[in-house]
Design a protein around this motif. Sequence first.
Motif, PDB file in Angstrom:
ATOM      1  N   HIS A 126      41.471  34.990  29.714  1.00 22.08           N
ATOM      2  CA  HIS A 126      42.405  34.517  31.455  1.00 22.08           C
ATOM      3  C   HIS A 126      42.813  35.869  31.900  1.00 22.08           C
ATOM      4  O   HIS A 126      43.877  36.889  31.242  1.00 22.08           O
ATOM      5  CB  HIS A 126      43.724  33.940  31.407  1.00 22.08           C
ATOM      6  CG  HIS A 126      43.024  32.275  30.695  1.00 22.08           C
ATOM      7  ND1 HIS A 126      42.691  32.327  29.272  1.00 22.08           N
ATOM      8  CD2 HIS A 126      42.981  31.117  31.440  1.00 22.08           C
ATOM      9  CE1 HIS A 126      42.972  31.175  28.698  1.00 22.08           C
ATOM     10  NE2 HIS A 126      42.412  30.147  30.296  1.00 22.08           N
ATOM     11  N   VAL A 127      41.824  36.194  33.215  1.00 19.61           N
ATOM     12  CA  VAL A 127      42.456  37.325  34.141  1.00 19.61           C
ATOM     13  C   VAL A 127      43.499  37.396  34.804  1.00 19.61           C
ATOM     14  O   VAL A 127      43.823  36.436  36.222  1.00 19.61           O
ATOM     15  CB  VAL A 127      41.379  38.497  35.111  1.00 19.61           C
ATOM     16  CG1 VAL A 127      41.912  39.371  36.457  1.00 19.61           C
ATOM     17  CG2 VAL A 127      40.088  38.286  33.896  1.00 19.61           C
ATOM     18  N   GLU A 128      44.857  37.736  34.959  1.00 24.45           N
ATOM     19  CA  GLU A 128      45.292  37.746  34.936  1.00 24.45           C
ATOM     20  C   GLU A 128      47.186  38.957  35.334  1.00 24.45           C
ATOM     21  O   GLU A 128      47.103  39.750  33.903  1.00 24.45           O
ATOM     22  CB  GLU A 128      47.358  36.299  34.153  1.00 24.45           C
ATOM     23  CG  GLU A 128      46.640  35.394  33.657  1.00 24.45           C
ATOM     24  CD  GLU A 128      47.253  34.780  32.858  1.00 24.45           C
ATOM     25  OE1 GLU A 128      47.297  33.454  32.850  1.00 24.45           O
ATOM     26  OE2 GLU A 128      47.681  35.170  32.094  1.00 24.45           O
ATOM     27  N   GLY A 129      47.055  39.017  36.394  1.00 22.65           N
ATOM     28  CA  GLY A 129      47.923  40.472  37.153  1.00 22.65           C
ATOM     29  C   GLY A 129      47.244  41.580  36.792  1.00 22.65           C
ATOM     30  O   GLY A 129      47.939  42.782  35.968  1.00 22.65           O
ATOM     31  N   PHE A 130      46.188  41.494  36.721  1.00 20.55           N
ATOM     32  CA  PHE A 130      44.823  42.249  36.612  1.00 20.55           C
ATOM     33  C   PHE A 130      44.683  43.655  38.394  1.00 20.55           C
ATOM     34  O   PHE A 130      44.882  44.641  38.641  1.00 20.55           O
ATOM     35  CB  PHE A 130      44.123  42.329  36.548  1.00 20.55           C
ATOM     36  CG  PHE A 130      42.249  43.793  36.354  1.00 20.55           C
ATOM     37  CD1 PHE A 130      43.057  44.375  35.540  1.00 20.55           C
ATOM     38  CD2 PHE A 130      41.654  43.418  36.833  1.00 20.55           C
ATOM     39  CE1 PHE A 130      42.295  45.819  35.259  1.00 20.55           C
ATOM     40  CE2 PHE A 130      40.485  44.705  37.148  1.00 20.55           C
ATOM     41  CZ  PHE A 130      41.005  45.332  35.957  1.00 20.55           C
ATOM     42  N   HIS A 131      44.124  42.192  39.196  1.00 21.93           N
ATOM     43  CA  HIS A 131      43.845  42.554  40.637  1.00 21.93           C
ATOM     44  C   HIS A 131      43.797  41.072  41.521  1.00 21.93           C
ATOM     45  O   HIS A 131      43.508  40.717  40.608  1.00 21.93           O
ATOM     46  CB  HIS A 131      42.190  43.296  40.616  1.00 21.93           C
ATOM     47  CG  HIS A 131      42.416  44.096  42.313  1.00 21.93           C
ATOM     48  ND1 HIS A 131      41.700  43.507  43.418  1.00 21.93           N
ATOM     49  CD2 HIS A 131      42.618  45.233  42.302  1.00 21.93           C
ATOM     50  CE1 HIS A 131      41.788  43.585  43.902  1.00 21.93           C
ATOM     51  NE2 HIS A 131      42.323  45.858  43.915  1.00 21.93           N
TER      52      HIS A 131
END
Length: 536
Positions: free
Chosen positions: A357-362
């Motif tokens: 899960h993409v979280e806090g990347f961009h």
Amino acid sequence: MRRYLLPAFALVFVALLSFGVGLHAGIRKTPVFEFVVKTMRTLKPQKTVEAAPKMHLNMSDRALLDSALLPMHQREIKVTNDEGKPLPLLALAPAGGDEAFILGGNGTLFHLATDTCAAPDCLRQVGRLVRPDGTALDDIYDLLSVEIDGKREWFVSYGQMGDKGFTKALVISRFTPPARPGENDILRIEPPFFTTDSFSLRRGHSARSAGGAMVYDPRTDEIVITVGDYSLNGIGNVFSGSVPPPQSPDTDLGKILRVSRTTGESRIISMGHRNPQGLSISKDGELIATEHGPKGGDEINLIEEGKNYGWPYTSMGTLYNGYTFPEQPATPGAVHGGYTPPIVAFMPNPGLSALIHVEGFHPAWDGDLMVTSLRGQSLLRVRRWETGNYVEPIYIGDRIRDIDIIGKQMVLVTDGGKIIMLKPVENLQMASSDTGLINNLTALEGCGACHNVISPNSTNTAPYLLNIVGRQIASASDFTRYSEGLLAKGAQQWDLESLEQFLRSPQDFAPGTAMPDPELSDSEIAELMTLLPLLR
């Protein structure tokens, strides 16, 4: 003469009989075969590992990586042995801040610091994991770190052959990274604290259908782990009993389990899985798994307690030797046979692997799923909404085995021995200069309307442009609609001069070509002559 013939015939008969018995035993894994295997193991036990192999590191800073919403800096470190062969990298796990550990195929352990990575020394070899008895740790599946009260615990999942009997199980062991690491340190992992139900190897199995992906759920203090069916499903191989293991509650095969971190006790949370390769848990506890289908039918599944995902009674793929699948629906006529359908399925298979899960990347990607692929050699960014989804492939060019966000960077590890670090580009003006490769911001934008400028996959209307400079004209093997005019020039290579002639007047260069006149200005052609060599 006759007295010699009789013993000779007897010897030939005994030899043929022995060969037949051995062949039958080897194929059917009979008790005779098990006895021979046990005897050989006793007479020739596995050697203990004395030292970790010396690995070599090579770093490169590549052109920018493009995607629809986010350009990224791409940096690579390649790990090779003394012979120059790449070390397959299987798993990575965060170690806090910008640090991570990476595990190679032979148990070699590396420490990576991403945010200070300007040279290969940001990656250090810190030893080699071996089994509790000191023998080589092979058949590795995944690596997991768990932070408890400010301290980290480390876990590795792997396949374990039975000491007595021809059996196998998937197990999890703890290990402790060295306080003062040295590249030759031998690190014995602890005896397994969790072991799945063992299964007989008498009928064979597929080690590649093991699953073994792990995540930690801090809400319940449990490790969630995927367990494949090892091809014991009646399609890839036969199985014991009347119910295939993925559909039987009496075995761990083809299931996703929750395992207590403290006691090792486990329970089944979902069933009907073939080869669940990847697993991710979001901050709010959503579980998503990737799964290999047969010929087609790779899946992304939302994992929910008590659900049955259908394998091997249903699949969106087909048999390898045909165009159908032997469906056994729970509800005839229902979607996915009445079993829980995937949220995304793929035809043909990209060979799905790990995901996060993409979280806090961009902000451009946060909330999406980022899925890696083996056969497709790409990242697959999946954006979901209530009534659908879309998938954006981002070509990398290597079989991607694992992925995580470490510090400010997205880190990939590959079968080709590469550690790939991706960091969002903040200065978009720099990205659109001749040092960048961002087709959304350059003259390549027009090319991308028909051509694929990101990966070596042609579209229905035009060949791909990757590696176009230096490539033979009309040579993209996956494109079959070249005009006679271009095919006539097939002995020549594209260079900047021929590309400029083609762009200025496609019909004069190759009469009958389907390429329309792009009507480019001199400045646009000059920009393309700078950018096209960067498509590599």
